[in-house]
Design an enzyme around this catalytic site. Structure first.
Site, mmCIF file in Angstrom:
data_model
loop_
_atom_site.group_PDB
_atom_site.id
_atom_site.type_symbol
_atom_site.label_atom_id
_atom_site.label_comp_id
_atom_site.label_asym_id
_atom_site.label_seq_id
_atom_site.Cartn_x
_atom_site.Cartn_y
_atom_site.Cartn_z
ATOM 1 N N ASP A 138 -2.828 -74.346 92.100
ATOM 2 C CA ASP A 138 -1.411 -74.268 91.746
ATOM 3 C C ASP A 138 -1.228 -73.693 90.339
ATOM 4 O O ASP A 138 -1.679 -74.288 89.353
ATOM 5 C CB ASP A 138 -0.827 -75.692 91.844
ATOM 6 C CG ASP A 138 0.682 -75.704 91.813
ATOM 7 O OD1 ASP A 138 1.288 -74.657 91.519
ATOM 8 O OD2 ASP A 138 1.262 -76.771 92.064
ATOM 9 N N GLY A 160 4.913 -67.176 95.345
ATOM 10 C CA GLY A 160 5.305 -65.863 95.860
ATOM 11 C C GLY A 160 5.295 -64.749 94.825
ATOM 12 O O GLY A 160 5.661 -63.609 95.134
ATOM 13 N N ASP A 205 8.999 -74.571 95.632
ATOM 14 C CA ASP A 205 8.997 -75.809 96.411
ATOM 15 C C ASP A 205 10.263 -75.917 97.256
ATOM 16 O O ASP A 205 11.344 -75.588 96.796
ATOM 17 C CB ASP A 205 8.939 -77.022 95.474
ATOM 18 C CG ASP A 205 7.662 -77.029 94.650
ATOM 19 O OD1 ASP A 205 6.945 -76.021 94.647
ATOM 20 O OD2 ASP A 205 7.402 -78.054 94.016
HETATM 21 C C1 GLA Z 1 4.122 -77.620 92.319
HETATM 22 C C2 GLA Z 1 3.762 -77.270 93.752
HETATM 23 C C3 GLA Z 1 4.026 -78.479 94.650
HETATM 24 C C4 GLA Z 1 3.223 -79.662 94.157
HETATM 25 C C5 GLA Z 1 3.535 -79.944 92.702
HETATM 26 C C6 GLA Z 1 2.604 -80.986 92.113
HETATM 27 O O1 GLA Z 1 5.470 -77.845 92.160
HETATM 28 O O2 GLA Z 1 4.500 -76.166 94.185
HETATM 29 O O3 GLA Z 1 3.702 -78.179 95.990
HETATM 30 O O4 GLA Z 1 1.863 -79.380 94.323
HETATM 31 O O5 GLA Z 1 3.395 -78.770 91.900
HETATM 32 O O6 GLA Z 1 2.846 -81.213 90.775
#
Ligand code: GLA
Length: 517
Positions: A261, A303, A324
């Site tokens: 991430d 993306g 998200d």
């Molecule tokens: C980001 C990701 C989420 C999740 C959070 C965790 O927002 O996009 O899917 O993994 O971090 O902190």
């Protein structure tokens, strides 16, 4: 950043239904009125889930034959490749294949009522994720409260609920297992790394190897999460500068899946050019490739840089296509009903995914989810909207990762997750994602071409009242008489000439499969 995030998840969800302003079945929260369409699994044996599976030579193999039917079931694999064995009582196939190649096997399951068999292809080479991942992720229900016990309970529930019998496989921890420097919660404090520089888990995860052993003992696979930045999105230690050690640690712990991430990487790395955006993912996938186990890599960078165009090239097996779905319930609801951010169709995302690399529009937001105030509450999506999410995910070949409370599923939630004919669309071995063919007023028709020459078609209604939605053969590239089957109800609807038209409820969907007559 927050604003951008909000925009991104709005953008994402527009691949869903777009354009519904307001939500008049919002009041429908009474579980007694939730119409379960999925028939109960028959006591007669049936083999479900993926028909093809990728593994690298020399890597530990774990796959549990997904089969429904009254237990006990006896599981067999005919023509099993050298190095593998199948536990006849659990259907767990384990071992190691050393010789690369395509192995055509047959699964056979038998109980007191009969037996079923189906071909299953094992491809031993350099490609993983030949069909979209299926599993569970901790984020939307447990966010920063996740613990070892929650993960073990999730593995137990994947088996006891029967989800494993429909092909669900991954049990994935999201953020918050590592040390969080400066936290006010003492369970999150400690040395981020040991003297070898290997990352430590926090006190909520006292025995990572024990945890993955437990998950594996259930015939399931385990997933973990980190960031290429110094910190994860929730402020825990990330992999920056310690990528080699962290991947070695994940492999030694026994993880099979990594969500990587972007988060705080934005503060160190640049993101102006494609090489900037690709750099951390190329680095990590090269390290992953050198491990002695298969670790599926999920790119999570919302993306940026049209990741769908290069996610596979940099070694990802899936890539988040936008932000998200929801940092809040309002976010999910707004996103679902906003028009004009149509990420999937606008960018023709169906052209980029396929066996080995999938568009990931985020998790299935059904069942009980966190309200981000320390409680879990029912999803804000109405029943029809939930049917819409699962149908659309399987039409676009998205990973089916449930992120609600797996230990607390009502019959409705379970029925959404375990409809084998819907799952069969998601897991189709040809791996060609679907796309929208028509959009007219509040109605949309989507198609996905399937390996056997049939197609799955979703007839969606974004409007506030039920509407007739028509799928015309001329729009779908079909001609003549066609056999149509309702996939949620698992019922043949008959033979149709020229078109199929059906009344679709508000915010809902009718999903069918069409075969030439
Ligand atoms: C980001 C990701 C989420 C999740 C959070 C965790 O927002 O996009 O899917 O993994 O971090 O902190």
């Amino acid at each position: 950043m927050k604003k951008r995030r909000n925009f991104l998840f709005v953008a994402f969800y527009s691949i869903l239904l777009l354009g519904i302003s307001g939500c008049s079945d919002k009041g429908n929260r009474n579980p007694n009125t939730f119409e379960i369409l999925t028939p109960k699994p028959s006591p007669v044996p049936r083999i479900n889930g993926a028909k093809i599976f990728g593994v690298r030579p020399g890597s530990p193999f774990i796959f549990t034959i997904p089969a429904t039917g009254s237990k006990p079931i006896n599981y067999e694999v005919l023509n099993i490749p050298a190095g593998l064995s199948c536990d006849p009582k659990t259907g767990q196939i384990t071992g190691v294949i050393e010789e690369p190649g395509e192995y055509l096997t047959t699964f056979r399951v038998t109980n007191k009522l009969g037996s079923a068999q189906r071909e299953f292809k094992i491809v031993c080479g350099d490609k993983l994720a030949l069909t979209p991942h299926m599993g569970w992720n901790s984020w939307y229900v447990w966010e920063n409260h996740v613990t070892d016990k929650i993960m073990r309970d999730a593995a137990d529930a994947m088996v006891s609920s029967g989800m494993i019998d429909h092909g669900y496989m991954y049990v994935n921890i999201d953020d918050c297992w590592a040390i969080k420097p400066g936290s006010t919660d003492s369970t999150l404090l400690g040395e981020p790394r040991d003297i070898r520089g290997m990352v430590n888990s926090n006190k909520r995860f006292p025995d990572m190897k024990g945890l993955t052993d437990y998950i594996h003992s259930k015939g399931l696979k385990a997933g973990i999460y980190t960031s290429p930045g110094p910190f994860t999105c929730a402020g825990h230690i990330g992999a920056y500068g310690k990528e080699e050690q962290d991947i070695a640690r994940f492999a030694e712990w026994g993880y099979d899946f990594l969500k990587y991430d972007w988060c705080s990487y934005g503060k160190i790395g640049r993101k102006d050019t494609l090489p900037d955006l690709q750099k951390p993912y190329i680095l990590i996938s090269n390290i992953i490739r050198n491990q002695k186990r298969d670790i599926v890599l999920n790119l999570c960078q919302y993306g940026m840089g049209d990741v769908w165009k290069w996610g596979k090239e940099v070694g990802g097996q899936s890539w988040r296509t936008a932000g998200d779905l929801g940092g809040s319930f309002e976010g999910i609801a707004t996103a679902l009903f906003r028009d004009g951010f149509d990420v999937y169709s606008r960018n023709s995302l169906h052209l980029y995914a396929g066996p080995g690399g999938w568009n990931d529009p985020d998790y299935l937001l059904i069942g009980y989810l966190s309200n981000w105030k320390g409680e879990t509450v029912p999803t804000p999506l109405t029943p029809n909207e939930q049917y819409t999410q699962v149908s659309l995910w399987s039409l676009v070949a998205a990973p089916l990762i449930f992120s609600g409370d797996i230990t607390r599923m009502d019959d409705f939630t379970l029925s959404l997750l375990t409809n084998d004919e819907i799952i069969e669309v998601d897991q189709d071995p040809m791996g060609k994602p679907g796309y929208r063919v028509t959009k007219s007023g509040d109605t949309e028709v989507w198609i996905r071409h399937l390996e056997d020459g049939s197609c799955a078609v979703g007839l969606f209604n974004r409007g506030e009242n039920s509407l007739n939605v028509t799928a015309r053969w001329s729009d779908l590239g079909l001609a003549g008489k066609q056999r149509v089957r309702d996939l949620w109800r698992q019922k043949n609807l008959g033979r149709f000439n020229d078109e199929f038209s059906v009344k679709v409820p508000q915010h809902g969907v009718v999903m069918v499969r069409i075969w030439p007559h």
